[in-house]
Design a protein around this motif. Structure first.
Motif, PDB file in Angstrom:
ATOM      1  N   GLY A  16      -3.226   2.663  -5.087  1.00 36.65           N
ATOM      2  CA  GLY A  16      -1.887   3.225  -4.871  1.00 36.65           C
ATOM      3  C   GLY A  16      -0.785   2.187  -4.943  1.00 36.65           C
ATOM      4  O   GLY A  16       0.302   2.387  -4.409  1.00 36.65           O
TER       5      GLY A  16
ATOM      6  N   GLU B 114       7.557  -7.757  -7.102  1.00 36.18           N
ATOM      7  CA  GLU B 114       7.975  -9.020  -7.717  1.00 36.18           C
ATOM      8  C   GLU B 114       8.274 -10.060  -6.639  1.00 36.18           C
ATOM      9  O   GLU B 114       7.963 -11.237  -6.798  1.00 36.18           O
ATOM     10  CB  GLU B 114       9.220  -8.816  -8.602  1.00 36.18           C
ATOM     11  CG  GLU B 114       8.955  -8.036  -9.895  1.00 36.18           C
ATOM     12  CD  GLU B 114       8.781  -6.529  -9.678  1.00 36.18           C
ATOM     13  OE1 GLU B 114       9.078  -6.041  -8.564  1.00 36.18           O
ATOM     14  OE2 GLU B 114       8.357  -5.841 -10.622  1.00 36.18           O
ATOM     15  N   LYS B 115       8.880  -9.615  -5.535  1.00 33.85           N
ATOM     16  CA  LYS B 115       9.225 -10.548  -4.454  1.00 33.85           C
ATOM     17  C   LYS B 115       7.983 -10.951  -3.669  1.00 33.85           C
ATOM     18  O   LYS B 115       7.814 -12.114  -3.308  1.00 33.85           O
ATOM     19  CB  LYS B 115      10.256  -9.912  -3.501  1.00 33.85           C
ATOM     20  CG  LYS B 115      11.579  -9.612  -4.161  1.00 33.85           C
ATOM     21  CD  LYS B 115      12.298 -10.883  -4.572  1.00 33.85           C
ATOM     22  CE  LYS B 115      13.505 -10.561  -5.434  1.00 33.85           C
ATOM     23  NZ  LYS B 115      13.987 -11.742  -6.173  1.00 33.85           N
TER      24      LYS B 115
ATOM     25  N   CYS C 189       1.254  -0.970  -7.467  1.00 37.27           N
ATOM     26  CA  CYS C 189       1.590  -1.307  -8.834  1.00 37.27           C
ATOM     27  C   CYS C 189       1.827  -2.813  -8.874  1.00 37.27           C
ATOM     28  O   CYS C 189       2.324  -3.380  -7.910  1.00 37.27           O
ATOM     29  CB  CYS C 189       2.867  -0.540  -9.182  1.00 37.27           C
ATOM     30  SG  CYS C 189       3.428  -0.821 -10.838  1.00 37.27           S
TER      31      CYS C 189
ATOM     32  N   GLN D 276      11.577  -0.701  10.329  1.00 35.27           N
ATOM     33  CA  GLN D 276      11.873  -0.191   9.000  1.00 35.27           C
ATOM     34  C   GLN D 276      13.326   0.284   8.892  1.00 35.27           C
ATOM     35  O   GLN D 276      14.020  -0.021   7.958  1.00 35.27           O
ATOM     36  CB  GLN D 276      10.920   0.979   8.752  1.00 35.27           C
ATOM     37  CG  GLN D 276      10.887   1.473   7.351  1.00 35.27           C
ATOM     38  CD  GLN D 276       9.809   2.544   7.203  1.00 35.27           C
ATOM     39  OE1 GLN D 276       9.323   3.102   8.178  1.00 35.27           O
ATOM     40  NE2 GLN D 276       9.436   2.817   5.986  1.00 35.27           N
ATOM     41  N   ASN D 277      13.760   1.039   9.897  1.00 35.67           N
ATOM     42  CA  ASN D 277      15.097   1.605   9.866  1.00 35.67           C
ATOM     43  C   ASN D 277      15.986   0.823  10.830  1.00 35.67           C
ATOM     44  O   ASN D 277      15.753   0.853  12.030  1.00 35.67           O
ATOM     45  CB  ASN D 277      15.014   3.073  10.279  1.00 35.67           C
ATOM     46  CG  ASN D 277      16.341   3.787  10.113  1.00 35.67           C
ATOM     47  OD1 ASN D 277      17.391   3.159   9.958  1.00 35.67           O
ATOM     48  ND2 ASN D 277      16.289   5.106  10.153  1.00 35.67           N
TER      49      ASN D 277
ATOM     50  N   GLU E  25       9.373  -3.400   5.875  1.00 35.11           N
ATOM     51  CA  GLU E  25      10.311  -3.062   4.795  1.00 35.11           C
ATOM     52  C   GLU E  25      11.737  -3.522   5.087  1.00 35.11           C
ATOM     53  O   GLU E  25      12.663  -2.716   5.116  1.00 35.11           O
ATOM     54  CB  GLU E  25      10.292  -1.548   4.527  1.00 35.11           C
ATOM     55  CG  GLU E  25       8.953  -1.082   4.015  1.00 35.11           C
ATOM     56  CD  GLU E  25       8.982   0.363   3.567  1.00 35.11           C
ATOM     57  OE1 GLU E  25      10.020   0.818   3.085  1.00 35.11           O
ATOM     58  OE2 GLU E  25       7.956   1.039   3.697  1.00 35.11           O
TER      59      GLU E  25
ATOM     60  N   GLY F 151       0.846  -1.191   0.000  1.00 31.26           N
ATOM     61  CA  GLY F 151       0.000   0.000   0.000  1.00 31.26           C
ATOM     62  C   GLY F 151       0.873   1.229   0.000  1.00 31.26           C
ATOM     63  O   GLY F 151       2.091   1.138   0.194  1.00 31.26           O
ATOM     64  N   ARG F 152       0.257   2.378  -0.199  1.00 24.87           N
ATOM     65  CA  ARG F 152       1.008   3.620  -0.231  1.00 24.87           C
ATOM     66  C   ARG F 152       1.630   3.924   1.126  1.00 24.87           C
ATOM     67  O   ARG F 152       1.185   3.393   2.144  1.00 24.87           O
ATOM     68  CB  ARG F 152       0.081   4.789  -0.616  1.00 24.87           C
ATOM     69  CG  ARG F 152      -0.292   4.763  -2.085  1.00 24.87           C
ATOM     70  CD  ARG F 152      -0.412   6.172  -2.606  1.00 24.87           C
ATOM     71  NE  ARG F 152       0.819   6.928  -2.368  1.00 24.87           N
ATOM     72  CZ  ARG F 152       0.962   8.217  -2.612  1.00 24.87           C
ATOM     73  NH1 ARG F 152      -0.046   8.908  -3.073  1.00 24.87           N
ATOM     74  NH2 ARG F 152       2.107   8.827  -2.379  1.00 24.87           N
ATOM     75  N   ASN F 153       2.627   4.793   1.139  1.00 25.40           N
ATOM     76  CA  ASN F 153       3.164   5.238   2.421  1.00 25.40           C
ATOM     77  C   ASN F 153       2.060   5.975   3.170  1.00 25.40           C
ATOM     78  O   ASN F 153       1.208   6.600   2.561  1.00 25.40           O
ATOM     79  CB  ASN F 153       4.383   6.128   2.207  1.00 25.40           C
ATOM     80  CG  ASN F 153       5.576   5.305   1.743  1.00 25.40           C
ATOM     81  OD1 ASN F 153       5.754   4.178   2.182  1.00 25.40           O
ATOM     82  ND2 ASN F 153       6.361   5.851   0.850  1.00 25.40           N
ATOM     83  N   SER F 154       2.091   5.855   4.505  1.00 22.76           N
ATOM     84  CA  SER F 154       1.078   6.453   5.373  1.00 22.76           C
ATOM     85  C   SER F 154      -0.299   5.799   5.221  1.00 22.76           C
ATOM     86  O   SER F 154      -1.299   6.385   5.593  1.00 22.76           O
ATOM     87  CB  SER F 154       0.930   7.960   5.128  1.00 22.76           C
ATOM     88  OG  SER F 154       2.181   8.570   5.203  1.00 22.76           O
TER      89      SER F 154
ATOM     90  N   HIS G 285       7.766  -3.081  -0.618  1.00 23.46           N
ATOM     91  CA  HIS G 285       7.401  -2.359  -1.840  1.00 23.46           C
ATOM     92  C   HIS G 285       7.852  -3.102  -3.102  1.00 23.46           C
ATOM     93  O   HIS G 285       7.540  -2.676  -4.208  1.00 23.46           O
ATOM     94  CB  HIS G 285       8.025  -0.962  -1.853  1.00 23.46           C
ATOM     95  CG  HIS G 285       7.382  -0.006  -0.884  1.00 23.46           C
ATOM     96  ND1 HIS G 285       6.038   0.281  -0.926  1.00 23.46           N
ATOM     97  CD2 HIS G 285       7.886   0.711   0.143  1.00 23.46           C
ATOM     98  CE1 HIS G 285       5.749   1.146   0.033  1.00 23.46           C
ATOM     99  NE2 HIS G 285       6.850   1.417   0.706  1.00 23.46           N
TER     100      HIS G 285
ATOM    101  N   SER H 275      14.670  -2.696   2.256  1.00 25.79           N
ATOM    102  CA  SER H 275      14.735  -1.394   1.580  1.00 25.79           C
ATOM    103  C   SER H 275      16.158  -1.008   1.190  1.00 25.79           C
ATOM    104  O   SER H 275      16.364  -0.367   0.180  1.00 25.79           O
ATOM    105  CB  SER H 275      14.097  -0.315   2.443  1.00 25.79           C
ATOM    106  OG  SER H 275      14.790  -0.204   3.655  1.00 25.79           O
ATOM    107  N   GLN H 276      17.150  -1.398   1.988  1.00 25.68           N
ATOM    108  CA  GLN H 276      18.525  -0.973   1.671  1.00 25.68           C
ATOM    109  C   GLN H 276      19.363  -2.114   1.118  1.00 25.68           C
ATOM    110  O   GLN H 276      20.584  -2.008   1.037  1.00 25.68           O
ATOM    111  CB  GLN H 276      19.201  -0.415   2.916  1.00 25.68           C
ATOM    112  CG  GLN H 276      18.393   0.693   3.550  1.00 25.68           C
ATOM    113  CD  GLN H 276      19.153   1.413   4.640  1.00 25.68           C
ATOM    114  OE1 GLN H 276      20.351   1.568   4.596  1.00 25.68           O
ATOM    115  NE2 GLN H 276      18.433   1.870   5.638  1.00 25.68           N
ATOM    116  N   LEU H 277      18.709  -3.234   0.793  1.00 28.15           N
ATOM    117  CA  LEU H 277      19.490  -4.393   0.370  1.00 28.15           C
ATOM    118  C   LEU H 277      19.676  -4.455  -1.135  1.00 28.15           C
ATOM    119  O   LEU H 277      18.812  -4.053  -1.900  1.00 28.15           O
ATOM    120  CB  LEU H 277      18.807  -5.679   0.838  1.00 28.15           C
ATOM    121  CG  LEU H 277      18.698  -5.874   2.345  1.00 28.15           C
ATOM    122  CD1 LEU H 277      18.138  -7.251   2.655  1.00 28.15           C
ATOM    123  CD2 LEU H 277      20.046  -5.714   3.017  1.00 28.15           C
TER     124      LEU H 277
END
Lengths: 273, 278
Positions: B242, B206-207, B244, B91-92, B171, B38-41, B203, B174-176
């Motif tokens: 929102g 495909e995965k 793809c 997430q972080n 997420e 889904g979209r952020n937020s 996000h 995200s940085q991988l």
């Protein structure tokens, strides 16, 4: 715009004249020229990509080798002077943001490199508009979602109007809409004649936005060429632990003769067949 | 057996007018992998916090409905009770690292140290987690000397080591790099085969399409869809939600090629439907 000759860098102290074979180098003998083509640096985590752009920006100093940015030797100048020519959007927005409002944050860079108040404000408003953040001028940057923090960082650097802009993983935590926004900005900067470089792991994004690709692997430059050329070199990509864009993977598995880098390429190729 | 039951979950952050979670309901079977998109937020991270009890125990605010995780009703459990059943990867990764440990090994062992396990048991679990996330070679380094992607894998390893019956990942890739992403998803696959239930916000469609059994689509705090990847990504209102579809699905949609009633969502599926050229 940027010229790099025989660059070596280690995070450990290194005062010898020659590279020490026992030492761990984050970058080993990198030579390349950056021109106006939008350029993506790709490679595994830990390949040296972020280290490399930090050296270009003057945040780290090379152990040996020469780096010039717009004709200026980075070892003979200061990070402050370099900031007029080269803007860097950090990988982690929390490393970059420190002001109390979105507006102040975006104004900091332009004012700091000596832009006048009026010009800075105009440039900032334009950048925030493009990132669709202009309704959040008074928000504390740390109250923004991670994805909006990243867009703010991009806007802040854009506002400085430097000739070279480097984006370290601009699509991190962006959703579909945010990713399209980043894509638009990269194309806009390119059309304005800026030199845009990025570090990125999203190969389909690279295929859609970047002409030139540089592959780093374990601190070395493994490949440097056009997107089609690099993504069709299956052997080298494997060596760098990378994979081609999804669209190309599909084209390859279907045995399409053409190098189709994007969704649109595959669709066109299938329609023509 | 149902491992996660969410019933009419509502939540509003203090001082906010809008509901962050609005009447969310869904159920997850043991060993299932659920992708949340889904979209952020749209409420994805808030949902993650609600699954592990950070909401309502840490984040106050208005809370309604029920979250039952491995038989434990989160609202009535303490955060430490919940932590034994369900682990969360933030997430972080900087949010996750304790900052109190000098090596990756100790950092990954931190959660276990608080569970009162024997030394031998701890070593076995930490080693397995380090190998599974492919960070064993970095075990003696300082956590802050790691690259972004390595740190993200260390954060996941720290949770895996505790062997919760449910793992929630916000997420995590995200940085991988592509290989690291693949490794995280295949590690989740391996763990789910052993019975661990996985909820993953992601996000990279495909995965999600390749690895998840079901997809929960969030929009404005509401459940917009909860179904198999093929059914979700075959919808024609995805842009309104929102999100793809995977590249493979988009190509098949443009060419009007379905496999049965739905469009393919994976590389293999798309190649099958579109046919090999030679």
């Amino acid at each position: 715009m940027i010229s790099v000759q025989n660059l070596w860098f280690s995070y450990e102290p290194d005062d010898r004249k020659r590279p020490n074979p026992d030492k761990k180098y984050a970058l080993r003998d990198i030579s390349l020229e950056i021109d106006k083509r939008p350029t993506a640096i790709i490679g595994q985590n830990g390949a040296g990509k972020t280290t490399f752009v930090r050296i270009l920006k003057g945040l780290l100093t090379a152990n040996r080798g020469a780096v010039t940015v717009m004709g200026e030797d980075v070892s003979r100048t200061t990070a402050a002077r370099l900031a007029r020519n080269i803007g860097l959007v950090f990988q982690n927005p929390n490393d970059q943001l420190f002001k109390k409002t979105v507006m102040d944050e975006a104004m900091f860079g332009p004012l700091n490199i000596g832009m006048g108040e009026g010009a800075a404000r105009k440039s900032v408003m334009r950048a925030l508009d493009i990132m669709e953040l202009s309704d959040k001028l008074d928000t504390n940057p740390h109250d923004l979602a991670l994805s909006d923090k990243k867009l703010l960082c991009i806007a802040s650097v854009m506002a400085m109007d430097t000739d070279i802009i480097i984006l370290d993983e601009p699509t991190i935590s962006q959703d579909y809409v945010g990713r399209e926004k980043v894509k638009r900005v990269i194309r806009l900067l390119r059309d304005e004649g800026k030199s845009v470089m990025t570090i990125i792991h999203d190969m389909d994004f690279v295929a859609e936005c970047f002409e030139r690709i540089i592959v780093f692997n374990e601190g070395e430059k493994l490949l440097d060429g056009g997107a089609k050329e690099v993504f069709s070199d299956a052997e080298m990509l494997k060596k760098a632990h990378l994979e081609p864009p999804y669209a190309l993977q599909l084209a390859i598995s279907m045995g399409l003769g053409e190098v189709c880098l994007t969704e649109a390429d595959v669709i066109r190729c299938m329609m023509e067949a | 057996m149902k491992k996660v039951i969410v019933e009419n979950l509502k939540y509003r952050y203090p001082a906010m007018k809008q509901l962050a979670l609005d009447e969310i309901s869904f159920e997850v079977e043991e060993g299932e992998k659920i992708g949340v998109i889904g979209r952020n937020s749209s409420g994805k991270s808030t949902l993650c916090q609600a699954l592990v009890g950070l909401t309502p125990h840490f984040y106050k605010g208005t809370y309604g409905g029920r979250v039952i995780v491995d038989g434990l009703e989160i609202k009535h459990a303490t955060v430490s009770e919940a932590a034994l059943k369900v682990g969360i990867v933030f997430q972080n990764p900087f949010t996750q690292v304790t900052g109190a440990k000098l090596t990756v090994y100790e950092e990954v062992a931190f959660g276990l140290e608080n569970m009162g396990l024997s030394r031998a048991e701890m070593i076995e679990k930490v080693d397995r987690a380090l190998h599974l996330l492919n960070i064993y070679p970095f075990r003696n380094q300082n956590p802050f000397s790691l690259s972004g992607g390595q740190m993200q894998r260390m954060a996941i390893a720290g949770i895996i080591a505790m062997r919760p019956s449910i793992i929630v990942l916000d997420e995590p890739t995200s940085q991988l790099d592509p290989q690291g992403t693949e490794e995280v998803f295949s590690a989740m696959d391996e763990l789910s085969a052993e019975g661990m239930t996985v909820v993953i916000v992601e996000h990279k469609m495909e995965k999600v399409a390749q690895y998840c059994d079901k997809i929960l689509v969030m929009k404005d705090g509401k459940r917009a869809a909860f179904d198999t990847p093929a059914k979700v990504f075959s919808r024609d209102d995805l842009s309104e939600l929102g999100v793809c579809a995977p590249v493979y699905t988009n190509i098949c949609k443009a060419l009007g090629k379905k496999e049965g009633a739905y469009y393919p969502v994976t590389l293999a599926g798309a190649a099958r439907v579109l046919g090999a050229r030679r």
